[in-house]
Design a protein around this motif. Structure first.
Motif, PDB file in Angstrom:
ATOM      1  N   GLY A   1       0.780  -1.228   0.000  1.00 46.44           N
ATOM      2  CA  GLY A   1       0.000   0.000   0.000  1.00 46.44           C
ATOM      3  C   GLY A   1       0.812   1.277   0.000  1.00 46.44           C
ATOM      4  N   ALA A   2       2.150   1.160  -0.089  1.00 46.21           N
ATOM      5  CA  ALA A   2       2.986   2.363  -0.049  1.00 46.21           C
ATOM      6  C   ALA A   2       2.828   3.216  -1.299  1.00 46.21           C
ATOM      7  N   ARG A   3       2.518   2.608  -2.413  1.00 49.53           N
ATOM      8  CA  ARG A   3       2.304   3.320  -3.667  1.00 49.53           C
ATOM      9  C   ARG A   3       1.176   2.622  -4.426  1.00 49.53           C
ATOM     10  N   HIS A   4       0.603   3.354  -5.375  1.00 52.66           N
ATOM     11  CA  HIS A   4      -0.462   2.791  -6.194  1.00 52.66           C
ATOM     12  C   HIS A   4      -0.219   3.107  -7.666  1.00 52.66           C
ATOM     13  N   ALA A   5      -0.908   2.371  -8.516  1.00 52.69           N
ATOM     14  CA  ALA A   5      -0.908   2.635  -9.952  1.00 52.69           C
ATOM     15  C   ALA A   5      -2.338   2.540 -10.450  1.00 52.69           C
ATOM     16  N   VAL A   6      -2.615   3.246 -11.538  1.00 50.70           N
ATOM     17  CA  VAL A   6      -3.931   3.209 -12.161  1.00 50.70           C
ATOM     18  C   VAL A   6      -3.815   2.510 -13.506  1.00 50.70           C
ATOM     19  N   GLY A   7      -4.765   1.630 -13.790  1.00 55.55           N
ATOM     20  CA  GLY A   7      -4.866   1.001 -15.096  1.00 55.55           C
ATOM     21  C   GLY A   7      -6.179   1.379 -15.756  1.00 55.55           C
ATOM     22  N   LEU A   8      -6.119   1.817 -17.013  1.00 58.30           N
ATOM     23  CA  LEU A   8      -7.315   2.185 -17.775  1.00 58.30           C
ATOM     24  C   LEU A   8      -7.422   1.294 -19.009  1.00 58.30           C
ATOM     25  N   HIS A   9      -8.581   0.674 -19.167  1.00 55.07           N
ATOM     26  CA  HIS A   9      -8.888  -0.054 -20.394  1.00 55.07           C
ATOM     27  C   HIS A   9      -9.908   0.759 -21.158  1.00 55.07           C
ATOM     28  N   LEU A  10      -9.476   1.332 -22.273  1.00 52.90           N
ATOM     29  CA  LEU A  10     -10.365   2.101 -23.132  1.00 52.90           C
ATOM     30  C   LEU A  10     -10.882   1.176 -24.220  1.00 52.90           C
ATOM     31  N   ASP A  11     -12.040   0.570 -23.979  1.00 52.62           N
ATOM     32  CA  ASP A  11     -12.663  -0.266 -24.995  1.00 52.62           C
ATOM     33  C   ASP A  11     -13.510   0.630 -25.891  1.00 52.62           C
ATOM     34  N   ARG A  12     -14.076   0.066 -26.905  1.00 55.91           N
ATOM     35  CA  ARG A  12     -14.821   0.887 -27.853  1.00 55.91           C
ATOM     36  C   ARG A  12     -16.110   1.445 -27.264  1.00 55.91           C
ATOM     37  N   ASP A  13     -16.667   0.770 -26.259  1.00 57.91           N
ATOM     38  CA  ASP A  13     -17.937   1.223 -25.688  1.00 57.91           C
ATOM     39  C   ASP A  13     -17.939   1.302 -24.172  1.00 57.91           C
ATOM     40  N   GLU A  14     -16.783   1.062 -23.546  1.00 60.28           N
ATOM     41  CA  GLU A  14     -16.732   1.078 -22.082  1.00 60.28           C
ATOM     42  C   GLU A  14     -15.318   1.379 -21.601  1.00 60.28           C
ATOM     43  N   LEU A  15     -15.234   2.116 -20.509  1.00 58.49           N
ATOM     44  CA  LEU A  15     -13.957   2.350 -19.830  1.00 58.49           C
ATOM     45  C   LEU A  15     -13.958   1.568 -18.527  1.00 58.49           C
ATOM     46  N   THR A  16     -12.897   0.809 -18.299  1.00 59.75           N
ATOM     47  CA  THR A  16     -12.687   0.142 -17.013  1.00 59.75           C
ATOM     48  C   THR A  16     -11.437   0.727 -16.382  1.00 59.75           C
TER      49      THR A  16
ATOM     50  N   VAL B   1      -8.932   0.735 -12.859  1.00 58.53           N
ATOM     51  CA  VAL B   1      -8.582  -0.009 -11.658  1.00 58.53           C
ATOM     52  C   VAL B   1      -7.431   0.691 -10.945  1.00 58.53           C
ATOM     53  N   LEU B   2      -7.515   0.753  -9.635  1.00 53.00           N
ATOM     54  CA  LEU B   2      -6.431   1.246  -8.776  1.00 53.00           C
ATOM     55  C   LEU B   2      -5.798   0.031  -8.127  1.00 53.00           C
ATOM     56  N   THR B   3      -4.489  -0.168  -8.339  1.00 49.20           N
ATOM     57  CA  THR B   3      -3.804  -1.323  -7.764  1.00 49.20           C
ATOM     58  C   THR B   3      -2.702  -0.877  -6.822  1.00 49.20           C
ATOM     59  N   ASP B   4      -2.347  -1.781  -5.907  1.00 51.89           N
ATOM     60  CA  ASP B   4      -1.204  -1.525  -5.038  1.00 51.89           C
ATOM     61  C   ASP B   4       0.060  -2.073  -5.701  1.00 51.89           C
ATOM     62  N   LEU B   5       1.178  -2.029  -4.989  1.00 54.63           N
ATOM     63  CA  LEU B   5       2.446  -2.454  -5.578  1.00 54.63           C
ATOM     64  C   LEU B   5       2.494  -3.943  -5.883  1.00 54.63           C
ATOM     65  N   ALA B   6       1.645  -4.719  -5.213  1.00 60.09           N
ATOM     66  CA  ALA B   6       1.587  -6.147  -5.494  1.00 60.09           C
ATOM     67  C   ALA B   6       0.717  -6.460  -6.700  1.00 60.09           C
ATOM     68  N   GLY B   7       0.105  -5.428  -7.281  1.00 62.72           N
ATOM     69  CA  GLY B   7      -0.765  -5.625  -8.424  1.00 62.72           C
ATOM     70  C   GLY B   7      -2.181  -6.004  -8.046  1.00 62.72           C
TER      71      GLY B   7
ATOM     72  N   GLY C   1      -4.196   8.598   0.336  1.00 60.82           N
ATOM     73  CA  GLY C   1      -3.058   9.513   0.444  1.00 60.82           C
ATOM     74  C   GLY C   1      -1.749   8.953  -0.054  1.00 60.82           C
ATOM     75  N   SER C   2      -1.697   7.662  -0.400  1.00 52.71           N
ATOM     76  CA  SER C   2      -0.455   7.100  -0.931  1.00 52.71           C
ATOM     77  C   SER C   2      -0.218   7.623  -2.347  1.00 52.71           C
ATOM     78  N   PRO C   3       1.026   7.911  -2.697  1.00 58.04           N
ATOM     79  CA  PRO C   3       1.300   8.450  -4.034  1.00 58.04           C
ATOM     80  C   PRO C   3       0.877   7.491  -5.138  1.00 58.04           C
ATOM     81  N   VAL C   4       0.374   8.040  -6.213  1.00 52.35           N
ATOM     82  CA  VAL C   4       0.049   7.278  -7.415  1.00 52.35           C
ATOM     83  C   VAL C   4       1.219   7.433  -8.383  1.00 52.35           C
ATOM     84  N   LEU C   5       1.820   6.312  -8.759  1.00 51.27           N
ATOM     85  CA  LEU C   5       3.028   6.339  -9.585  1.00 51.27           C
ATOM     86  C   LEU C   5       2.754   6.792 -11.009  1.00 51.27           C
TER      87      LEU C   5
END
Length: 386
Positions: free
Chosen positions: A93-108, A110-116, A152-156
Motif C-alpha cells: 500500500g505504499a504506492r499505487h498505480a492506475v490502469g485504464l482499459h479504453l474499450d470501444r464502448d466502455e472504460l474500465t 482499476v487502482l492497484t497496489d504495488l503487489a498488483g 493519500g499514498s502516491p500514485v506512480l
C-alpha cells in the motif's frame, strides 16, 4: 528512477511521486524479489544470493527502501550458524498505480497496489469512436475518483490500454480499426497533460499479456493471449517477455487473411479472422466463430511454437465453452497432423485469469513492471550497489 528511465519505459507527463529509492537496475531487482516473496518476505542474505549483489550493497538498497516506506521488517528467520536473519517484505500500500482499459464502448479503471492487487474498480460508458475530447474527459473523471480512494499514498502513474495499432514508444495512435480519425493523435501526452501524472500507453492485448506474464518464472514460457471482444487481437509473450515488435506492430492477430473472398473487414481488407469471427457472433453462430478463432490459433502455434494459448475478451467470457472447445479442437487437429502425440501433445488452451478486468489490470502493470526489473532471459543481476 530517473526521468530518462521513465521516458524509456514509454512514459510521458509530470514527474509524479518522488521516489529517490528507485535508483536503477539493482534496486529494481531487489524490489522484484520482495514482490515475489509476498507476505512471507525474504532475508538480505537471500536477496544477495538471488541478485549477485554484495551483502553490503543489499543492505544499502534495503535501507533506502525502508526509509521510503516501500519495505518493512516481517519478523526473523532461523539461519545456519548465526543469529536469526531479519526478513523483509514489500509494503504493497505504499504506492499505487492506475490502469485504464479504453474499450470501444466502455472504460474500465482499476487502482492497484504495488503487489498488483486491485484496491478499487470503476466502469463507465465510453464511445471511443466519438473522438479525443470525450475519451479524455471520461478518463480524467474516473482517474480522479480512483485517486480519492488511494488513502493519500502516491500514485506512480497511469497505464492506458486501448485498441491498436499504435506506437508504444511515442504514445501515438495509428489508424485504429473502425476509428481512423485517431490516426496520429498523441493520446499518451494528451492524457498526461489532462491528468497531471506520468502515463504509459499500449495496445489492450499487450497490456493483458504483460499482466498475465507475471505468473511466469523469469525467462520461462511463451504464450499467446487471444482477445475477442469488440475486435480481435493477440498479446505475445515469448521466452517470458512481452513481444511488441520494433513498431508495436506485433499481435495484429485479427487481420490475418484466411478467406480471400470473405467479408469486408473494418481494416479495409477482406477475409480477416476478425471479420469472420464478428460476423459469426452477430448471427449467433458461435461454433463458426470458434472455428475461425481456432484456425488463427493454429496458425500462431505453427508460426511461433508457443507453449499455450489463453483466451479472453467479453465475447469469449460470455460464451467460454464453445470457444474453448473450438480452439482446443483446432490445436488437437494440428498436433495430430504434425505427429504431436508425444511429449506435450497438443498445445493447451485455457481462459486467461482476471476475467473482464484482465486488460485494466495489465494496464496498471505497465506502470508497475519497470519498478520491479525487466522480465526476460539473462542473469538476474550483477555485482555493485545502486
Amino acid at each position: 528512477m530517473s526521468s530518462n528511465d521513465l521516458s524509456f519505459a514509454g512514459f510521458s507527463g509530470s514527474p509524479g511521486a518522488n521516489l529517490p529509492a528507485l535508483r536503477g537496475h539493482n534496486t529494481a531487482l531487489v524490489l522484484g524479489l520482495l514482490r515475489a516473496a509476498g507476505e512471507e518476505g525474504v532475508s538480505r542474505l537471500e536477496l544477495a544470493a538471488h541478485t549477485g549483489l554484495t551483502p553490503q550493497a543489499v543492505s544499502k538498497i534495503t535501507a533506502r527502501l525502508r526509509a521510503e516506506g516501500l519495505a518493512a521488517e516481517a519478523g526473523r528467520r532461523a539461519s545456519t550458524g548465526g543469529k536469526p536473519a531479519t526478513v523483509l517484505r514489500l509494503v504493497p500500500g505504499a504506492r499505487h498505480a492506475v490502469g485504464l482499459h479504453l474499450d470501444r464502448d466502455e472504460l474500465t479503471a482499476v487502482l492497484t497496489d504495488l503487489a498488483g492487487e486491485a484496491v478499487a474498480v470503476r466502469r463507465a460508458p465510453l464511445d471511443f469512436e466519438a473522438g479525443a475530447e470525450q475519451v479524455l474527459t471520461t478518463a480524467a473523471r474516473e482517474v480522479t475518483a480512483l485517486r480519492a480512494g488511494a488513502d493519500g499514498s502516491p500514485v506512480l502513474g497511469v497505464g492506458v490500454a486501448c485498441p491498436g495499432p499504435l506506437d508504444h514508444t511515442t504514445g501515438v495512435l495509428h489508424r485504429v480499426t473502425g476509428a481512423p480519425h485517431w490516426d496520429g493523435f498523441p493520446l499518451r501526452d494528451a492524457l498526461a497533460a489532462r491528468l497531471g501524472l506520468p502515463v504509459v500507453l499500449d495496445k489492450d492485448t499487450n497490456a493483458a499479456a504483460l499482466g498475465l506474464a507475471q505468473d511466469l518464472p523469469r525467462a520461462a514460457g511463451s504464450f499467446g493471449y487471444l482477445h475477442l471482444g469488440t475486435g480481435l487481437g493477440a498479446g505475445l509473450v515469448l521466452g517470458g517477455s512481452l513481444y511488441r515488435g520494433p513498431r508495436t506492430g506485433a499481435g495484429e492477430f485479427g487481420h490475418q487473411t484466411v478467406q480471400w473472398d470473405g467479408p469486408r473487414c473494418g481494416c479495409g481488407r477482406r477475409g480477416c479472422i476478425e471479420a469472420l469471427c464478428l460476423a459469426a457472433v452477430a448471427r449467433g453462430d458461435l461454433p463458426a466463430a470458434a472455428r475461425a478463432l481456432g484456425v488463427g490459433a493454429a496458425n500462431l502455434v505453427e508460426l511461433l511454437d508457443i507453449d499455450r494459448v489463453l483466451l479472453g475478451g467479453r465475447t469469449v467470457l460470455d460464451h467460454p465453452e464453445p470457444f474453448l472447445d473450438g480452439v482446443t479442437e483446432a490445436l488437437t487437429d494440428l498436433a495430430r497432423t504434425r505427429g504431436g502425440t508425444g511429449a506435450g501433445g497438443a498445445v493447451p488452451v485455457a481462459l486467461a485469469r482476471g476475467g473482464a478486468r484482465a486488460v485494466a489490470d495489465g494496464a496498471a502493470e505497465l506502470v508497475l513492471a519497470p519498478l520491479f526489473g525487466a522480465r526476460g532471459p539473462g542473469p538476474a543481476g550483477g555485482p555493485g550497489a545502486s
